[in-house]
Design a protein around this motif. Sequence first.
Motif, PDB file in Angstrom:
ATOM      1  N   ALA A 215       8.047  -1.147   6.557  1.00 22.66           N
ATOM      2  CA  ALA A 215       7.791   0.245   6.176  1.00 22.66           C
ATOM      3  C   ALA A 215       8.975   0.786   5.384  1.00 22.66           C
ATOM      4  N   HIS A 216       8.670   1.420   4.267  1.00 27.09           N
ATOM      5  CA  HIS A 216       9.681   2.047   3.412  1.00 27.09           C
ATOM      6  C   HIS A 216       9.287   3.503   3.190  1.00 27.09           C
ATOM      7  N   ALA A 217      10.280   4.356   3.060  1.00 28.08           N
ATOM      8  CA  ALA A 217      10.008   5.780   2.829  1.00 28.08           C
ATOM      9  C   ALA A 217      11.033   6.338   1.848  1.00 28.08           C
ATOM     10  N   LEU A 218      10.532   7.019   0.830  1.00 25.93           N
ATOM     11  CA  LEU A 218      11.380   7.690  -0.155  1.00 25.93           C
ATOM     12  C   LEU A 218      11.243   9.186   0.065  1.00 25.93           C
ATOM     13  N   GLY A 219      12.356   9.829   0.387  1.00 27.02           N
ATOM     14  CA  GLY A 219      12.335  11.237   0.757  1.00 27.02           C
ATOM     15  C   GLY A 219      12.242  12.178  -0.424  1.00 27.02           C
ATOM     16  N   PRO A 220      12.277  13.482  -0.155  1.00 29.66           N
ATOM     17  CA  PRO A 220      12.120  14.481  -1.223  1.00 29.66           C
ATOM     18  C   PRO A 220      13.328  14.549  -2.136  1.00 29.66           C
ATOM     19  N   VAL A 221      13.108  15.085  -3.316  1.00 30.66           N
ATOM     20  CA  VAL A 221      14.195  15.312  -4.265  1.00 30.66           C
ATOM     21  C   VAL A 221      15.184  16.301  -3.655  1.00 30.66           C
ATOM     22  N   HIS A 222      16.466  16.090  -3.909  1.00 30.18           N
ATOM     23  CA  HIS A 222      17.506  16.938  -3.328  1.00 30.18           C
ATOM     24  C   HIS A 222      17.252  18.413  -3.638  1.00 30.18           C
TER      25      HIS A 222
ATOM     26  N   PHE B  21       7.240  17.216   9.579  1.00 30.46           N
ATOM     27  CA  PHE B  21       5.911  16.780   9.163  1.00 30.46           C
ATOM     28  C   PHE B  21       5.971  15.536   8.282  1.00 30.46           C
ATOM     29  N   MET B  22       6.986  15.451   7.419  1.00 30.38           N
ATOM     30  CA  MET B  22       7.134  14.241   6.608  1.00 30.38           C
ATOM     31  C   MET B  22       7.411  13.031   7.494  1.00 30.38           C
ATOM     32  N   ALA B  23       8.281  13.212   8.475  1.00 29.28           N
ATOM     33  CA  ALA B  23       8.581  12.116   9.400  1.00 29.28           C
ATOM     34  C   ALA B  23       7.326  11.707  10.168  1.00 29.28           C
ATOM     35  N   ASP B  24       6.532  12.687  10.593  1.00 24.53           N
ATOM     36  CA  ASP B  24       5.289  12.372  11.303  1.00 24.53           C
ATOM     37  C   ASP B  24       4.339  11.569  10.421  1.00 24.53           C
ATOM     38  N   ASP B  25       4.240  11.946   9.152  1.00 26.69           N
ATOM     39  CA  ASP B  25       3.355  11.213   8.240  1.00 26.69           C
ATOM     40  C   ASP B  25       3.781   9.756   8.115  1.00 26.69           C
ATOM     41  N   ALA B  26       5.095   9.532   8.006  1.00 26.86           N
ATOM     42  CA  ALA B  26       5.586   8.158   7.885  1.00 26.86           C
ATOM     43  C   ALA B  26       5.302   7.359   9.150  1.00 26.86           C
TER      44      ALA B  26
ATOM     45  N   ILE C 226       0.871  -1.171   0.000  1.00 24.12           N
ATOM     46  CA  ILE C 226       0.000   0.000   0.000  1.00 24.12           C
ATOM     47  C   ILE C 226       0.909   1.222   0.000  1.00 24.12           C
ATOM     48  N   GLN C 227       0.690   2.098  -0.953  1.00 26.81           N
ATOM     49  CA  GLN C 227       1.629   3.201  -1.183  1.00 26.81           C
ATOM     50  C   GLN C 227       0.887   4.534  -1.192  1.00 26.81           C
ATOM     51  N   TYR C 228       1.498   5.506  -0.507  1.00 23.56           N
ATOM     52  CA  TYR C 228       0.949   6.858  -0.444  1.00 23.56           C
ATOM     53  C   TYR C 228       1.970   7.848  -0.997  1.00 23.56           C
ATOM     54  N   PRO C 229       1.777   8.353  -2.220  1.00 27.58           N
ATOM     55  CA  PRO C 229       2.606   9.479  -2.692  1.00 27.58           C
ATOM     56  C   PRO C 229       2.059  10.777  -2.093  1.00 27.58           C
ATOM     57  N   LEU C 230       2.809  11.376  -1.192  1.00 28.21           N
ATOM     58  CA  LEU C 230       2.362  12.563  -0.469  1.00 28.21           C
ATOM     59  C   LEU C 230       3.240  13.764  -0.811  1.00 28.21           C
ATOM     60  N   TRP C 231       2.825  14.917  -0.307  1.00 27.55           N
ATOM     61  CA  TRP C 231       3.594  16.145  -0.496  1.00 27.55           C
ATOM     62  C   TRP C 231       3.898  16.373  -1.973  1.00 27.55           C
ATOM     63  N   ASP C 232       2.884  16.160  -2.792  1.00 27.20           N
ATOM     64  CA  ASP C 232       3.017  16.395  -4.237  1.00 27.20           C
ATOM     65  C   ASP C 232       4.122  15.542  -4.848  1.00 27.20           C
TER      66      ASP C 232
END
Length: 563
Positions: A418-425, A505-510, A388-394
Amino acid sequence: MGAAVADDGFDFRPGAQIPLQGGGGQTAATNALASAAYRDGGKDTALSSILGANSENHPASVKPPKISLFEPNLGEAFCRAVEARTLSPGRKPLIQSFGADPQTVVEHCLAASRIRKERDRKLRLIMLVCGVVFLPGLLLWLGLFQLRKTLAKGEGKKSTWIGTALLVGVVLVAAVLLYRVVYRAPGSGVLELYLFGSLVAPALGWFLARRICESTAADLRSRWDGLLGGGGVAAKIPDAVPGNPDEKAREDLRHQLAKLTAEDRSNSVFYAGPKGILGMGTRWGSWQMAEELTPKNEGAEIHPFRSWDVIRAMDAQLRKLERGPLHTGGFPAASIQHWIVTPVGEGAGEVARPTGEDVDTFLVKPHEITRICNEQQFSAGNRHYLGIQYPLWDGQLVITMLVTVTVLYKTLRVDVTAHALGPVHGLFTTKSKAPVIEVPKSVRFWETVERPLPLVDASEVVRLAVRAPLTWYPPLLEYFGGKLVLPEPFGLRHVWAGTMWRHRFMADDALRTVAPVLRAVHAAAFKVLEENGVDTDRFTNRSSIMSGLIQEPAPRRADVYDA
C-alpha cells in the motif's frame, strides 16, 4: 503518437489557445500547484517561504542572491525553475504527477511569465528614459535602496529606522546641494538642469513604474485566488500555437508540452529504497501470502500456468470493485495499470526510462510487460507490478495498491503493498493576503482599525525595475539574484506533498482500501489455482489469517528495514 496522446483535453491546433481543465477530477492539487506561478506582489510571496514546504525525502533549496535587489519572489522563481526543468531540450526524465495534471501547471507558469514579460517591457522603457539617461541619479537612488534593504535585514526595528533615516537624510542633503548649485549661478547652463533631472527623473520613473507594477500584481493575485477558489482561470499561451510552419519556437514548445503529457502517462516507475516508488509516496503497509504448490488430487499433476495468468485474473477481479452488491456509494472508478518498476539508488540524482523497440512513447509494450512478469522475478532487472490507484479528494490524496506474483520452485507468493501520496503542502493552498496596518482610531484611541496598504511597496517597485532590463537573459539574472533549485528526481506532485496521516478522513480512506483489494486479489488467485488443479487449503488458511490481521492495518515505514 506522442502528440496525439498529449492532445487529449488540450487542442493545440491553430486557433485553440485556452486549455481545458478539470476533466479528470484532480483540480484541487493541480490548481494549488499552478497558483504558485501567480505569487506576486506583497510580502506573502517571499521565495524563502517555499523552504517551509519541503518534504523529508525531496527538499528544494534556494540559491542566495549576490545582490538582494535582483532577488526573485516566489512566483518568478517557481515559473523559471519549472519551465527550465520541464520544457528545456534534452532535459532529464520527469517523475509522474499522480493526482495532478503537470501540463496544466506548466501552462499556468507560461501564462504568468507572459504577463510578467509584458510588464517588464514597459519597465525597461521607463528605466531607459528615466534611469539610463540620468544615470548618476539612478545610481544614487539604487545605492540608497540597497543600503536600506541591507540594513533592514538586521534584527529588530532599529536597523529599519536607521535605513529609512539614511534614505531621508541623503535625499535632504542632495536637495540642499542641488539648491546651492542651481542658485549659485542661475540659468548658467545645462549642468544644473541635468543634476536636477538626475534626482527628479528616477523618482518620476518610480511613480510610473509603481502604477504598472500594482496593476500587474493585482492581475496575478486575482488569478492566484481564482485558482484556489475553484474558478475557471484559463492559462492563455499563444506562444504554443504555431500560426505557420516557419514558427519553430512555437512548434518546439508545443512538442515539449506534448512530451510532458506523454511522459506523465508512462507505465514505468522507479523504486528508490526508503523513499518508496517515486511519485506514489512511501509504502506504509505490506502483506504477503506464500505457500507451496501441491496437487489437489494425490498422484495428479498441476496444470502448467504462469504468473501472468494469475495477474490477468487479478486485473479482471479488481475492475469489479466499483460494482458492489449494495447501493452505498462504495469505490469510485479506479485506474488499473501494469507497472514496470526500475530500482534506483536512494540518493539518485536522475532516472533513466526504458528505451528500445519494446517501448513506444514512454509506454512499455504489452508483450514486454508479459515477459517481465513471467521471467524477471529474481536477481537483477526490472519487475512487474499490477497497480490499482484511487485519486481522491480532488487529487489531494492518491491511494495506490500494488500486487506482484512470483513463483520460485514450488512456492507461489503474492505480495500486496500500500502506498499513499498526501495532499499538497498548505503553502500552495493559501490565498493571498492584502497588506494592512493596524492604526488607533482617531477618537477611541484605545481601539485599532486595519487600513489597507499599497499592494506593491517602494522597495518592490525598485526591485522589479532593476530586474526588468535583465529578464531577457535569465541565466545572468539568476547569477545576481539567486534561484529556486528543484530536488531531483523531479516531479511536480510528490515533491511538495505533505503527510495524510494527520487528516482523519484521508487516513481512514487509505486504511479502508486495504481489505477489499486484498480479498479481491486472493479470490482471483484461488480461482486460477483451482482451475489448474492446485490444493488451495493452505492458501485459504493463510488468507483467513491475513483477513483477520487487516482488520486493523497499522501504518508504518514499510520501506525501511531494521537490519
